[in-house]
Design a protein around this motif. Structure first.
Motif, PDB file in Angstrom:
ATOM      1  N   HIS A 156       9.077 107.211  20.206  1.00 20.78           N
ATOM      2  CA  HIS A 156       8.996 107.350  21.655  1.00 20.78           C
ATOM      3  C   HIS A 156       9.887 108.464  22.167  1.00 20.78           C
ATOM      4  O   HIS A 156       9.592 109.139  23.165  1.00 20.78           O
ATOM      5  CB  HIS A 156       9.369 106.009  22.309  1.00 20.78           C
ATOM      6  CG  HIS A 156       9.061 105.953  23.773  1.00 20.78           C
ATOM      7  ND1 HIS A 156       9.968 106.352  24.742  1.00 20.78           N
ATOM      8  CD2 HIS A 156       7.934 105.560  24.453  1.00 20.78           C
ATOM      9  CE1 HIS A 156       9.434 106.200  25.934  1.00 20.78           C
ATOM     10  NE2 HIS A 156       8.188 105.711  25.793  1.00 20.78           N
ATOM     11  N   GLU A 186       7.268 108.585  30.376  1.00 19.25           N
ATOM     12  CA  GLU A 186       7.418 107.661  31.504  1.00 19.25           C
ATOM     13  C   GLU A 186       6.164 106.822  31.746  1.00 19.25           C
ATOM     14  O   GLU A 186       6.213 105.817  32.437  1.00 19.25           O
ATOM     15  CB  GLU A 186       7.781 108.465  32.754  1.00 19.25           C
ATOM     16  CG  GLU A 186       6.663 109.370  33.249  1.00 19.25           C
ATOM     17  CD  GLU A 186       7.066 110.168  34.470  1.00 19.25           C
ATOM     18  OE1 GLU A 186       6.220 110.912  34.987  1.00 19.25           O
ATOM     19  OE2 GLU A 186       8.219 110.031  34.916  1.00 19.25           O
ATOM     20  N   HIS A 187       5.039 107.219  31.173  1.00 20.90           N
ATOM     21  CA  HIS A 187       3.800 106.450  31.327  1.00 20.90           C
ATOM     22  C   HIS A 187       3.533 105.509  30.151  1.00 20.90           C
ATOM     23  O   HIS A 187       2.561 104.746  30.210  1.00 20.90           O
ATOM     24  CB  HIS A 187       2.611 107.410  31.481  1.00 20.90           C
ATOM     25  CG  HIS A 187       2.661 108.237  32.723  1.00 20.90           C
ATOM     26  ND1 HIS A 187       2.374 107.764  33.975  1.00 20.90           N
ATOM     27  CD2 HIS A 187       3.014 109.555  32.899  1.00 20.90           C
ATOM     28  CE1 HIS A 187       2.501 108.727  34.882  1.00 20.90           C
ATOM     29  NE2 HIS A 187       2.904 109.843  34.232  1.00 20.90           N
ATOM     30  N   ARG A 206       5.364 102.705  27.413  1.00 24.79           N
ATOM     31  CA  ARG A 206       6.540 101.931  27.046  1.00 24.79           C
ATOM     32  C   ARG A 206       6.835 102.092  25.562  1.00 24.79           C
ATOM     33  O   ARG A 206       5.900 102.274  24.765  1.00 24.79           O
ATOM     34  CB  ARG A 206       6.330 100.450  27.352  1.00 24.79           C
ATOM     35  CG  ARG A 206       6.012 100.153  28.829  1.00 24.79           C
ATOM     36  CD  ARG A 206       6.206  98.674  29.122  1.00 24.79           C
ATOM     37  NE  ARG A 206       5.619  97.827  28.092  1.00 24.79           N
ATOM     38  CZ  ARG A 206       4.376  97.360  28.132  1.00 24.79           C
ATOM     39  NH1 ARG A 206       3.566  97.700  29.129  1.00 24.79           N
ATOM     40  NH2 ARG A 206       3.947  96.569  27.160  1.00 24.79           N
ATOM     41  N   ASP A 255       7.540  99.817  23.517  1.00 24.24           N
ATOM     42  CA  ASP A 255       6.923  98.693  22.796  1.00 24.24           C
ATOM     43  C   ASP A 255       5.451  98.535  23.144  1.00 24.24           C
ATOM     44  O   ASP A 255       4.896  97.434  23.055  1.00 24.24           O
ATOM     45  CB  ASP A 255       7.681  97.403  23.105  1.00 24.24           C
ATOM     46  CG  ASP A 255       7.698  97.103  24.605  1.00 24.24           C
ATOM     47  OD1 ASP A 255       7.367  98.023  25.405  1.00 24.24           O
ATOM     48  OD2 ASP A 255       8.029  95.961  24.999  1.00 24.24           O
ATOM     49  N   ALA A 256       4.785  99.610  23.584  1.00 22.81           N
ATOM     50  CA  ALA A 256       3.367  99.532  23.957  1.00 22.81           C
ATOM     51  C   ALA A 256       2.530  99.105  22.765  1.00 22.81           C
ATOM     52  O   ALA A 256       2.724  99.618  21.651  1.00 22.81           O
ATOM     53  CB  ALA A 256       2.885 100.878  24.487  1.00 22.81           C
TER      54      ALA A 256
END
Length: 375
Positions: free
Chosen positions: A42, A51-52, A54, A56-57
């Motif tokens: 990340h 910023e769009h 996460r 942990d997405a």
């Protein structure tokens, strides 16, 4: 349909871009598709992209609009060290639907408004073409003695409707004329023998026969026949009359003429009125109408009373008989009395109402529109 296909193409475009980036991210050795950039972790993502997304997405495909930096489709995949790998596909230059969606929507809205305006103008033209001849037909059908409209607007359906109405009107007029002619001929044919019978009765009144009861029955039958003939003759007349009559006097004459028809001597015959009441009707016609109603009341009243109430605008007869429509089968009257009353009321613009009372009795009312300020 244009809006549907626009939205469909917009959605299809997103699906294609997501499939491309997903396929690239799942390759054992990525790097085959130009425009896709790989980021390990990340922290490696540009700030405007990080910023769009996460840290942990979940692993899947994302659509990211990064403002001035462009439009991206990003595939997130797990890495061997437990982190995330990001594959960013820059589709800014490839996207066409999004950039032109507002313009396309504006064109579609403008086209829809123009189509609605054209449809409204066409509907107005059709309505005017059909409406005018139809309005003339309505005016013609409501008026009497006016010629039929000659303009059908060039519409075959309107011409067909007009021809059907003219044919129907011709049949009705033919039937009415046939009925008037029959009433006129029948009443005139009856007048001659009736005049002979009335003359014979007048001669016999000068020297009454010994059988006074039979002579009285004959005299009353001739009088009733004269009233019936007069009523039929009025139906055959085309013009109305300005004659009027005083209903108290007519009612007293009817009680004297038909009082003998009482089935029991205990039946009381009463007239209730606060004064003279003049009705716009010839006295001869009033005797026919009200006389037939009185005879029916006498025929179905075995005891009690029969009351005639007279007031401005209404003549009402109330009895204590079996009640209208309640006569035993086989004992109903099948004469022309009530039918003649109904047709005479229509002929002179009156109304007739018949009401069965509880538990017994009938109320019959004849109504008319009295002049203002009169009794």
């Amino acid at each position: 349909m244009g809006g549907f296909f626009t939205l469909f193409s917009y959605d299809l475009e997103d699906v294609i871009f997501s499939r491309i980036v997903a396929t690239e991210a799942d390759r054992p050795e990525p790097g085959h598709v130009p425009g896709i950039t790989r980021y390990d972790g990340h922290s490696a993502l540009p700030p405007w992209l990080a910023e769009h997304l996460r840290p942990d997405a979940p692993p899947r495909e994302y659509e990211v609009s990064a403002g001035d930096h462009g439009h991206f489709h990003v595939a997130v995949r797990p890495s061997s060290d437990g982190g995330r790998r990001y594959f960013a596909f820059d589709v800014t230059r490839l996207t066409s639907t999004t950039a032109h969606l507002k313009r396309t929507a504006g064109l579609l809205l403008t086209s829809a408004l123009l189509a609605l305006l054209a449809a409204a103008l066409l509907a107005r033209l059709v309505a005017r073409r059909l409406g005018r001849p139809l309005e003339r037909m309505v005016e013609w059908s409501r008026s009497e003695g006016t010629p039929p409209p000659g303009d059908d607007g060039g519409v075959a359906e309107v011409r067909t409707l007009l021809d059907a109405l003219l044919a129907r009107d011709a049949r009705i007029q033919e039937q009415l004329e046939r009925e008037r002619r029959f009433n006129r001929d029948a009443s005139h044919e009856l007048r001659t023998p009736l005049a002979v019978a009335q003359g014979a009765v007048e001669i016999l009144e000068l020297d009454p026969p010994r059988d006074a009861e039979t002579f009285e029955r004959l005299r009353r039958a001739v009088s009733q026949m004269g009233l019936l003939t007069e009523g039929i003759l009025w139906l055959a007349r085309e013009r109305r009359t300005e004659e009027s009559c005083e209903l108290n006097r007519v009612s007293r004459e009817l009680l004297a003429l038909y009082g003998h028809l009482r089935r029991s001597g205990t039946i009381a015959l009463t007239i209730e009125s606060e004064g003279e009441v003049h009705a716009p009707l010839p006295a001869s016609v009033a005797r026919v109408m009200m006389g037939n109603l009185l005879k029916d009341a006498l025929a179905y009243t075995g005891e009690g009373r029969i009351v005639i109430a007279i007031e401005p605008g209404a003549w009402t007869l109330t009895d204590t008989g079996v009640g209208f429509g309640r006569a035993e089968p086989g004992s109903e009257s099948h004469g022309i009395g009530l039918s003649l009353v109904e047709r005479l009321t229509q002929r002179f613009g009156w109304t007739l109402s018949i009401e069965a009372l509880e538990p017994r009795g009938t109320r019959v009312t004849l109504r008319w529109h009295p002049p203002s300020g009169s009794r």
